[in-house]
Write a protein that holds these residues in place. Structure first.
Motif, PDB file in Angstrom:
ATOM      1  N   GLY B  19      52.201 -63.355 -12.862  1.00  0.00           N
ATOM      2  CA  GLY B  19      53.091 -62.200 -12.756  1.00  0.00           C
ATOM      3  C   GLY B  19      53.600 -61.758 -14.119  1.00  0.00           C
ATOM      4  N   GLY B  20      53.995 -62.738 -14.918  1.00  0.00           N
ATOM      5  CA  GLY B  20      54.502 -62.405 -16.258  1.00  0.00           C
ATOM      6  C   GLY B  20      53.446 -61.706 -17.080  1.00  0.00           C
ATOM      7  N   ALA B  21      52.230 -62.218 -16.997  1.00  0.00           N
ATOM      8  CA  ALA B  21      51.144 -61.583 -17.749  1.00  0.00           C
ATOM      9  C   ALA B  21      50.907 -60.172 -17.235  1.00  0.00           C
ATOM     10  CB  ALA B  21      49.869 -62.406 -17.642  1.00  0.00           C
ATOM     11  N   GLY B  22      51.038 -60.001 -15.914  1.00  0.00           N
ATOM     12  CA  GLY B  22      50.870 -58.666 -15.339  1.00  0.00           C
ATOM     13  C   GLY B  22      51.894 -57.702 -15.889  1.00  0.00           C
ATOM     14  N   ILE B  23      53.152 -58.159 -15.931  1.00  0.00           N
ATOM     15  CA  ILE B  23      54.209 -57.308 -16.496  1.00  0.00           C
ATOM     16  C   ILE B  23      53.871 -56.982 -17.947  1.00  0.00           C
ATOM     17  CG2 ILE B  23      56.618 -57.280 -17.209  1.00  0.00           C
ATOM     18  CD1 ILE B  23      57.189 -59.060 -14.746  1.00  0.00           C
ATOM     19  N   GLY B  24      53.451 -58.015 -18.674  1.00  0.00           N
ATOM     20  CA  GLY B  24      53.139 -57.806 -20.089  1.00  0.00           C
ATOM     21  C   GLY B  24      52.011 -56.809 -20.275  1.00  0.00           C
ATOM     22  N   LEU B  25      50.945 -56.971 -19.492  1.00  0.00           N
ATOM     23  CA  LEU B  25      49.802 -56.057 -19.622  1.00  0.00           C
ATOM     24  C   LEU B  25      50.208 -54.637 -19.283  1.00  0.00           C
ATOM     25  CD1 LEU B  25      46.829 -58.043 -18.088  1.00  0.00           C
ATOM     26  CD2 LEU B  25      47.015 -57.212 -20.410  1.00  0.00           C
ATOM     27  N   GLY B  26      50.956 -54.489 -18.189  1.00  0.00           N
ATOM     28  CA  GLY B  26      51.371 -53.156 -17.779  1.00  0.00           C
ATOM     29  C   GLY B  26      52.234 -52.511 -18.843  1.00  0.00           C
ATOM     30  N   TYR B  27      53.155 -53.293 -19.371  1.00  0.00           N
ATOM     31  CA  TYR B  27      54.054 -52.775 -20.394  1.00  0.00           C
ATOM     32  C   TYR B  27      53.249 -52.329 -21.610  1.00  0.00           C
ATOM     33  CZ  TYR B  27      58.597 -52.491 -22.663  1.00  0.00           C
ATOM     34  OH  TYR B  27      59.721 -52.054 -23.270  1.00  0.00           O
ATOM     35  N   MET B  28      52.291 -53.185 -21.986  1.00  0.00           N
ATOM     36  CA  MET B  28      51.554 -52.909 -23.200  1.00  0.00           C
ATOM     37  C   MET B  28      50.665 -51.677 -23.042  1.00  0.00           C
ATOM     38  SD  MET B  28      49.255 -55.453 -25.303  1.00  0.00           S
ATOM     39  CE  MET B  28      48.014 -55.211 -24.100  1.00  0.00           C
ATOM     40  N   PHE B  29      49.935 -51.612 -21.921  1.00  0.00           N
ATOM     41  CA  PHE B  29      49.044 -50.460 -21.749  1.00  0.00           C
ATOM     42  C   PHE B  29      49.849 -49.189 -21.544  1.00  0.00           C
ATOM     43  CE2 PHE B  29      45.713 -53.586 -20.954  1.00  0.00           C
ATOM     44  CZ  PHE B  29      44.724 -53.030 -21.729  1.00  0.00           C
ATOM     45  N   GLY B  30      51.011 -49.308 -20.867  1.00  0.00           N
ATOM     46  CA  GLY B  30      51.871 -48.135 -20.714  1.00  0.00           C
ATOM     47  C   GLY B  30      52.311 -47.603 -22.057  1.00  0.00           C
ATOM     48  N   LYS B  31      52.769 -48.535 -22.895  1.00  0.00           N
ATOM     49  CA  LYS B  31      53.218 -48.130 -24.229  1.00  0.00           C
ATOM     50  C   LYS B  31      52.059 -47.543 -25.031  1.00  0.00           C
ATOM     51  CE  LYS B  31      57.563 -49.036 -24.516  1.00  0.00           C
ATOM     52  NZ  LYS B  31      58.505 -47.970 -24.775  1.00  0.00           N
ATOM     53  N   ALA B  32      50.890 -48.166 -24.845  1.00  0.00           N
ATOM     54  CA  ALA B  32      49.727 -47.689 -25.602  1.00  0.00           C
ATOM     55  C   ALA B  32      49.385 -46.264 -25.180  1.00  0.00           C
ATOM     56  CB  ALA B  32      48.538 -48.614 -25.373  1.00  0.00           C
ATOM     57  N   ILE B  33      49.404 -46.006 -23.879  1.00  0.00           N
ATOM     58  CA  ILE B  33      49.069 -44.664 -23.397  1.00  0.00           C
ATOM     59  C   ILE B  33      50.103 -43.663 -23.896  1.00  0.00           C
ATOM     60  CG2 ILE B  33      48.924 -43.242 -21.325  1.00  0.00           C
ATOM     61  CD1 ILE B  33      47.648 -45.787 -20.004  1.00  0.00           C
ATOM     62  N   GLU B  34      51.373 -44.099 -23.907  1.00  0.00           N
ATOM     63  CA  GLU B  34      52.431 -43.252 -24.439  1.00  0.00           C
ATOM     64  C   GLU B  34      52.138 -42.909 -25.901  1.00  0.00           C
ATOM     65  OE1 GLU B  34      56.284 -44.757 -23.200  1.00  0.00           O
ATOM     66  OE2 GLU B  34      57.068 -43.905 -25.059  1.00  0.00           O
ATOM     67  N   ALA B  35      51.757 -43.949 -26.640  1.00  0.00           N
ATOM     68  CA  ALA B  35      51.472 -43.736 -28.064  1.00  0.00           C
ATOM     69  C   ALA B  35      50.296 -42.791 -28.238  1.00  0.00           C
ATOM     70  CB  ALA B  35      51.182 -45.070 -28.740  1.00  0.00           C
ATOM     71  N   PHE B  36      49.247 -42.958 -27.398  1.00  0.00           N
ATOM     72  CA  PHE B  36      48.071 -42.086 -27.519  1.00  0.00           C
ATOM     73  C   PHE B  36      48.439 -40.659 -27.171  1.00  0.00           C
ATOM     74  CE2 PHE B  36      45.270 -45.911 -26.282  1.00  0.00           C
ATOM     75  CZ  PHE B  36      45.478 -46.437 -27.538  1.00  0.00           C
ATOM     76  N   ALA B  37      49.337 -40.520 -26.186  1.00  0.00           N
ATOM     77  CA  ALA B  37      49.725 -39.161 -25.789  1.00  0.00           C
ATOM     78  C   ALA B  37      50.489 -38.488 -26.910  1.00  0.00           C
ATOM     79  CB  ALA B  37      50.572 -39.216 -24.521  1.00  0.00           C
ATOM     80  N   ARG B  38      51.317 -39.273 -27.608  1.00  0.00           N
ATOM     81  CA  ARG B  38      52.073 -38.685 -28.715  1.00  0.00           C
ATOM     82  C   ARG B  38      51.170 -38.385 -29.893  1.00  0.00           C
ATOM     83  NH1 ARG B  38      57.824 -39.810 -28.699  1.00  0.00           N
ATOM     84  NH2 ARG B  38      58.318 -40.913 -26.805  1.00  0.00           N
ATOM     85  N   GLN B  39      50.237 -39.263 -30.126  1.00  0.00           N
ATOM     86  CA  GLN B  39      49.436 -39.178 -31.358  1.00  0.00           C
ATOM     87  C   GLN B  39      47.974 -39.433 -31.023  1.00  0.00           C
ATOM     88  OE1 GLN B  39      51.334 -38.699 -34.227  1.00  0.00           O
ATOM     89  NE2 GLN B  39      49.460 -38.228 -35.302  1.00  0.00           N
ATOM     90  N   PRO B  40      47.303 -38.457 -30.423  1.00  0.00           N
ATOM     91  CA  PRO B  40      45.928 -38.718 -29.972  1.00  0.00           C
ATOM     92  C   PRO B  40      44.992 -39.122 -31.098  1.00  0.00           C
ATOM     93  CG  PRO B  40      46.765 -36.660 -29.096  1.00  0.00           C
ATOM     94  CD  PRO B  40      47.755 -37.119 -30.119  1.00  0.00           C
ATOM     95  N   SER B  41      45.304 -38.712 -32.321  1.00  0.00           N
ATOM     96  CA  SER B  41      44.388 -39.024 -33.424  1.00  0.00           C
ATOM     97  C   SER B  41      44.444 -40.501 -33.786  1.00  0.00           C
ATOM     98  CB  SER B  41      44.739 -38.186 -34.640  1.00  0.00           C
ATOM     99  OG  SER B  41      46.068 -38.428 -35.022  1.00  0.00           O
ATOM    100  N   ALA B  42      45.506 -41.198 -33.363  1.00  0.00           N
ATOM    101  CA  ALA B  42      45.640 -42.614 -33.714  1.00  0.00           C
ATOM    102  C   ALA B  42      44.954 -43.515 -32.705  1.00  0.00           C
ATOM    103  CB  ALA B  42      47.113 -42.986 -33.823  1.00  0.00           C
ATOM    104  N   GLU B  43      44.337 -42.930 -31.679  1.00  0.00           N
ATOM    105  CA  GLU B  43      43.794 -43.749 -30.601  1.00  0.00           C
ATOM    106  C   GLU B  43      42.755 -44.743 -31.091  1.00  0.00           C
ATOM    107  OE1 GLU B  43      42.675 -41.558 -27.182  1.00  0.00           O
ATOM    108  OE2 GLU B  43      41.666 -43.266 -26.271  1.00  0.00           O
ATOM    109  N   GLY B  44      41.904 -44.283 -32.002  1.00  0.00           N
ATOM    110  CA  GLY B  44      40.846 -45.155 -32.505  1.00  0.00           C
ATOM    111  C   GLY B  44      41.384 -46.398 -33.165  1.00  0.00           C
ATOM    112  N   GLN B  45      42.451 -46.215 -33.968  1.00  0.00           N
ATOM    113  CA  GLN B  45      42.999 -47.375 -34.676  1.00  0.00           C
ATOM    114  C   GLN B  45      43.795 -48.264 -33.746  1.00  0.00           C
ATOM    115  OE1 GLN B  45      45.170 -44.834 -37.394  1.00  0.00           O
ATOM    116  NE2 GLN B  45      43.986 -45.634 -39.093  1.00  0.00           N
TER     117      GLN B  45
END
Lengths: 186, 75, 263
Positions: B19-45
């Motif tokens: 469960g903890g890992a699930g929360i961690g993964l969800g949090y991380m991918f959510g944040k990552a998608i947020e970051a990509f949405a803000r800065q699509p050019s940074a997605e590759g890095q």
């Protein structure tokens, strides 16, 4: 409960947990892992890495070479362009100079022609004026002569006394001047 | 307590670590998608670090699994 | 009314079913089986399926690279560009993490990456054996790296290497608390390194094993679902195999960098 390797190898592994925690097979795997790893490292170092390094280096040097060549030909092209542009500028200058000269020549011709024409015109005008003046003079003289003769005749006839021509002429002159003044007043 | 049922309970409890890992993964991918949405050019890095991070978090979950297997061996 | 023979027949039938019905054992393919026992001088160097697959991995890696670099051309073909990309991939990783000094570790990192990667990938072939699912294999590699890092640190910094365990800019009062934590986290490195890889491989193959079991035992109308999942999970496992090999090597780079530059 940890069974011996051969017992668990025969089956019933599920009951004794993961087969990975079976210490009896550790020794050979440690040995062979190290052997395999160093064998792989040796083989890679000897047969795989040198060709890759060679080819990458040769490609890098080739690319650097090509870049250098491209740079050289770019410089050559730039030089040619500069040359050509210089020639173009020179040619333009020559053309402009020629044009200027031609224009100046034309101007000069025009001015000369104009001057000549003006001179001619002035000459003609002067001649005409002179002619007119002469004609006027002549006409005036003729008129004066005629008037003198006329008045002398008239006077002779009127006073029947001849006056010398000099006096008569003076009187006529006075009369004419008066006449001229009167005509000017008009 | 009997050792077998207890070990089953223990294995189940060890698996809750997922469960903890699930929360961690969800949090991380959510944040990552947020970051990509803000800065699509940074997605590759950024995506590189996202996957590395995902593998780390996933490994935490698998420690729980390993614990469950160890308990299974002892049971 | 008593029909004892029916009862016995039933009991026999039940027993028969219990014997013939396939037993779910997803851990079976992690079983190390010794093919040839070799015990010279009390050292057990028996050839098992695990050892066999290590050799196969070595052969596959060398064979693929040999195939890719058989007649190298300046304009690379498909396999050759893959080999070059692999070389550049590892080189970039080392350059990014260790820097210029990392060049001399290139063969170790390169070998480690491809050994782990192909151990992960060959394990996906049905009927094969996943070498990296053996804790002792990953543990040997991780402990080897750990020892190598300590050796490097000692060579570069001597006794000064022990200051690795003292965090910078810490009030001295906290030192008795922090130093043991640092030491424990340092000692946990090989454990986490090895367990991460082993657990990933074990878990992935266990899931695949369970799915294959269902695919094989369910009726046809039920089997297509787990079969579809096996397809998806195999793809996922290929990806995880790569990521785990990458992480294993990248952490090795980080550890080597720590030994060289001390934080």
């Amino acid at each position: 409960m940890i069974a011996s390797a051969h017992a668990s190898a025969g089956g019933a592994a599920a009951s004794s947990g993961l087969p990975q925690f079976e210490p009896s097979v550790f020794e050979s795997q440690i040995f062979w892992t190290l052997v395999s790893f160093f064998l792989l490292m040796y083989l890679l170092k000897k047969y795989v890495l040198p060709p890759i390094i060679t080819i990458l280096d040769s490609r890098a040097s080739r690319i650097a070479d090509d870049l250098q060549k491209a740079e050289a030909s770019r410089k050559e092209g730039e030089r040619l362009l500069m040359n050509y542009q210089g020639q173009l500028v020179a040619a333009r200058q020559v053309a402009a100079q020629t044009l200027d000269e031609a224009r100046m020549e034309a101007n000069r011709y025009r001015e000369q022609a104009l001057e000549e024409l003006n001179k001619e015109l002035a000459k003609k005008k002067n001649a005409a004026l002179l002619e007119i003046e002469q004609a006027k003079q002549k006409a005036m003289e003729e008129v004066r002569d005629a008037a003198v003769e006329l008045s002398m005749l008239a006077a002779e006839k009127l006073i029947a006394k001849s006056i010398n021509a000099k006096d008569a002429s003076r009187m006529v002159q006075e009369a004419v001047t008066q006449l001229g003044k009167q005509s000017q007043l008009h | 307590m009997e050792s077998l049922p207890a070990s089953f309970i223990g294995m189940g409890l060890a698996a809750t670590g997922l469960g903890g890992a699930g929360i961690g993964l969800g949090y991380m991918f959510g944040k990552a998608i947020e970051a990509f949405a803000r800065q699509p050019s940074a997605e590759g890095q950024l995506s590189k670090y996202v996957w590395i991070g995902a593998a780390f978090v996933e490994a935490i979950a698998l420690y729980g699994l390993v614990l469950a297997f160890i308990i299974m061996g002892k049971g | 009314m008593d029909f004892p023979f029916i009862a016995t027949a039933h009991a026999e039938a039940v027993q028969e079913v219990a014997h013939t019905a396939p037993k779910m054992d997803p851990l079976h393919h992690f079983q190390v089986v010794n093919y040839i026992d070799i015990n010279p001088l009390g050292l057990d160097i028996s050839i098992s399926n695990s050892v066999l697959w290590m050799w196969i991995v070595v052969g596959v890696v060398i064979g693929l690279f040999h195939l890719a670099l058989k007649n190298p051309t300046l304009v690379p073909g498909r396999l050759q560009s893959v080999a070059e990309a692999a070389y550049l991939f590892v080189e970039t990783m080392i350059n990014e993490i260790i820097g210029h000094e990392g060049k001399k570790f290139f063969p170790i990192i390169f070998t480690l990456f491809f050994f782990v990667l192909f151990c992960n990938w060959t394990g996906l072939i049905p009927g094969s054996f996943t070498v990296t699912s053996q804790l002792i294999v990953t543990g040997t590699l991780a402990l080897g790296i750990f020892g190598f890092c300590i050796f490097l640190g000692a060579m570069h910094h001597g006794w000064h290497f022990l200051s690795f365990f003292v965090p910078h800019g810490l009030p001295p009062a906290l030192l008795p608390l922090m130093v043991p934590i640092e030491i424990i986290s340092f000692l946990a490195r090989p454990v986490s390194l090895s367990v991460r890889l082993f657990a990933n491989m074990t878990a992935g193959h266990t899931v695949l094993g369970v799915l294959f079991f269902f695919t094989a035992t369910l009726e046809w109308f039920g089997a297509w679902l787990p079969f579809g999942f096996t397809v998806v999970f195999t793809g996922m496992e290929i990806f995880i195999g790569f990521i785990q090999a990458y992480i294993f090597t990248i952490l090795t780079c980080v550890y080597i960098n720590d030994s060289l530059h001390m934080h």
